[in-house]
Design an enzyme around this catalytic site. Structure first.
Site, short mmCIF file in Angstrom:
data_model
loop_
_atom_site.label_atom_id
_atom_site.label_comp_id
_atom_site.label_asym_id
_atom_site.label_seq_id
_atom_site.Cartn_x
_atom_site.Cartn_y
_atom_site.Cartn_z
N GLU A 224 54.59 2.19 8.67
CA GLU A 224 54.90 2.35 7.35
C GLU A 224 54.25 1.32 6.30
O GLU A 224 54.56 0.14 6.27
CB GLU A 224 56.29 2.08 7.10
CG GLU A 224 56.92 3.30 7.83
CD GLU A 224 57.02 4.70 7.00
OE1 GLU A 224 56.84 4.75 5.86
OE2 GLU A 224 57.14 5.69 7.55
N CYS A 258 56.31 -0.68 -2.38
CA CYS A 258 55.13 -0.10 -1.73
C CYS A 258 54.91 0.87 -2.31
O CYS A 258 53.60 1.22 -2.53
CB CYS A 258 55.56 0.09 -0.34
SG CYS A 258 56.81 1.12 0.07
#
Ligand code: NAD
Length: 478
Positions: A224, A258
């Site tokens: 991720e 993010c």
């Protein structure tokens, strides 16, 4: 961070301890893996109760780590974990069952099913920007899938990491789930162990290190990662609403997200209105002096403060203009919410992931120029579209690639456990959340059962003309 809160000493876990826990978990993996849905639900319930019991301490730890507001902790750390747990508890039976699949007619007399079995002993390495959410979130999927788990949270948020170690130590034996604290050294040692799966959340550059290390043991990975997530506000968008949502998505958690909108393209006809509305919401959310507003978190540490400030300075040297914000206080790792225009495309603000409270804005007249600029970069983790026009929206969706997308919002897709969450190539490999998270931590084992004699029994060597005819018929008709 550089405030009154005393920093905790940097901890590393010794190799012997890592190996000891790994071996304990390896020995125990079948006990954990052979639990039924009811037993796994009981474990998830324990985690749920512990998260709620320690909710005040989690808030305290995150305030110490980077002055995160308690309500923001509830919204972005506690809620995503409790919602992930609820979703897993509701669906785990269905996920575990996998289900029957069709069997071709040529294989008559047999049946086929998929058994989701746990990968085994898995490793979760998490980042600092949502320390609890991005540690306990994947843990929920790993527990649901029946794995034993070693967790290495980030050394940059030491209060949160120490608390998570305490919480997990209270509710699980280390031969099932264990938190090991440490930084790069501990992480490097862990990566040498032959885990059955590694779930890593962090920067693309570190993702490459993780994947290389995993290759040594042919360990599967979920990565991720991050990158620069573009946002487009077209000529049909509701500019005021777009500005409000983008200001939230950009400055929540001090921009250390993010999936934050990293840079923005707004149609030339709407630029002035957008900038004006955006400034209005910057003030509404964080007041005229955001250093005094408790809702505004801080940059996690001085290293990252200097990194983001360096990007702004570099852009200014290359001719950028600060439209709002641009105030700094190194003593508390504070950078005000900042909006910039005229940012040169070769400045660090545009070549690196910003991961801080700064938004570069560009105007455009031709959407295809925008798409060309976006596609010239690595595939982003997210891409956001603000538009009322379906044709425009579909044109953007069909002519770009991204891990995920929100239309008329940003970052909200993270909160729906029914959507696969993750990147693509440079922004990630594999998916998290809900069923996708469960599957990342599982091996889909195909189980074929022969009940009565089947056609293959007739086709064993030695081959002859009769058998060849049967083979020909099979190829022709089945
Ligand atoms: P990071 O990659 O520096 O650190 C993540 C973890 O990796 C930490 O636990 C750290 O100790 C460990 N680590 C660091 N260097 C290492 C090395 N050389 N070898 C082995 N392990 C190492 O990331 P970060 O600074 O904590 O987080 C920011 C990055 O994470 C950003 O790029 C952001 O976009 C990304 N991110 C992605 C997601 C997502 O869900 N896709 C979520 C949050 C953050």
């Amino acid at each position: 961070m550089n405030t009154a809160v005393a920093a905790l000493p940097q901890i590393e876990t010794k190799v012997n301890d890592l190996e000891r826990i790994f071996n304990l978990q390896k020995e125990n993996q079948f006990n954990v893996g052979n639990t039924n849905a009811k037993e796994r639900i009981a474990k998830l319930k324990k985690l749920h109760e512990a998260v709620l019991k320690y909710r005040p301490q989690i808030k305290e730890a995150l305030y110490k780590d980077y002055r995160k507001h308690p309500s923001e902790v509830d919204l972005t750390e506690i809620y995503p974990v409790t919602s992930e747990i609820k979703d897993a508890k509701k669906n785990i039976r269905r996920w575990m069952y996998g289900g029957r699949v069709k069997t071709p007619l040529a294989m008559m007399g047999s049946s086929s099913r998929v058994k989701h079995e746990p990968k085994g002993v898995v490793l979760i390495i998490s980042p600092w920007n949502f320390p609890v959410n991005l540690t306990f979130g994947p843990l929920v999927s790993a527990i649901a899938a029946g794995n034993t788990v070693m967790i290495k949270p980030s050394e940059m948020t030491p209060h949160a990491s120490a608390l998570m170690k305490k919480i997990i130590g209270e509710i699980f034996n280390e031969n099932e789930i264990a938190v090991v604290e440490g930084g790069v050294s501990t992480s490097t040692d862990l990566l040498k162990l032959p885990f059955n799966h590694i779930f890593f959340t962090g920067a693309p550059s570190i993702g490459k290190i993780v994947m290389k290390a995993a290759a040594e043991n042919l360990t599967s990975v979920t990565l991720e990662l991050g990158g620069k997530s573009p946002t487009i506000v077209d000529e049909t968008a509701n500019v005021d609403l777009a500005a409000k949502r983008i200001a939230w998505g950009k400055y929540v958690n001090n921009g250390q997200v993010c999936i934050a909108p990293d840079y923005l393209f707004v149609h030339e006809s709407k630029k002035e209105a957008f900038v004006s509305a955006f400034k209005k919401y910057m003030k509404e959310f964080y007041t005229e002096d955001s250093s005094q507003e408790s809702s505004y978190a801080r940059i996690v540490n001085t290293r990252h403060f200097n990194r983001v400030k360096g990007y702004i300075d570099d852009a200014m040297d290359k001719g950028a203009k600060i439209e709002a914000g641009g105030k700094f206080d190194e003593s508390q790792d504070f950078i005000a919410p900042t909006l910039m225009t005229n940012v040169s495309l070769d400045s660090k603000l545009m070549t690196e992931e910003i991961f801080g409270p700064v938004l570069p804005v560009y105007s455009y007249t031709n959407i295809d120029d925008v798409l060309q600029k976006i596609n010239a970069r690595e595939k982003p983790l997210a891409l956001y579209i603000y538009s009322k026009n379906k044709k425009n929206t579909n044109h953007i969706l069909n002519n770009t690639r991204a891990g995920g997308t929100c239309v008329n919002h940003n970052a909200a897709h993270f909160f729906n456990p029914n959507l696969p969450f993750g990147g693509s190539n440079n922004s990630g490999i594999g998916k998290a959340h809900g069923k996708d998270g469960f599957e990342s931590f599982s091996n889909a084992r195909g189980v074929f059962t022969q009940h009565v004699p089947n056609a293959l029994d007739l086709l064993t060597p030695p081959y002859n003309d009769f058998k060849q005819k049967l083979i020909d018929l099979t190829i022709k008709w089945f």
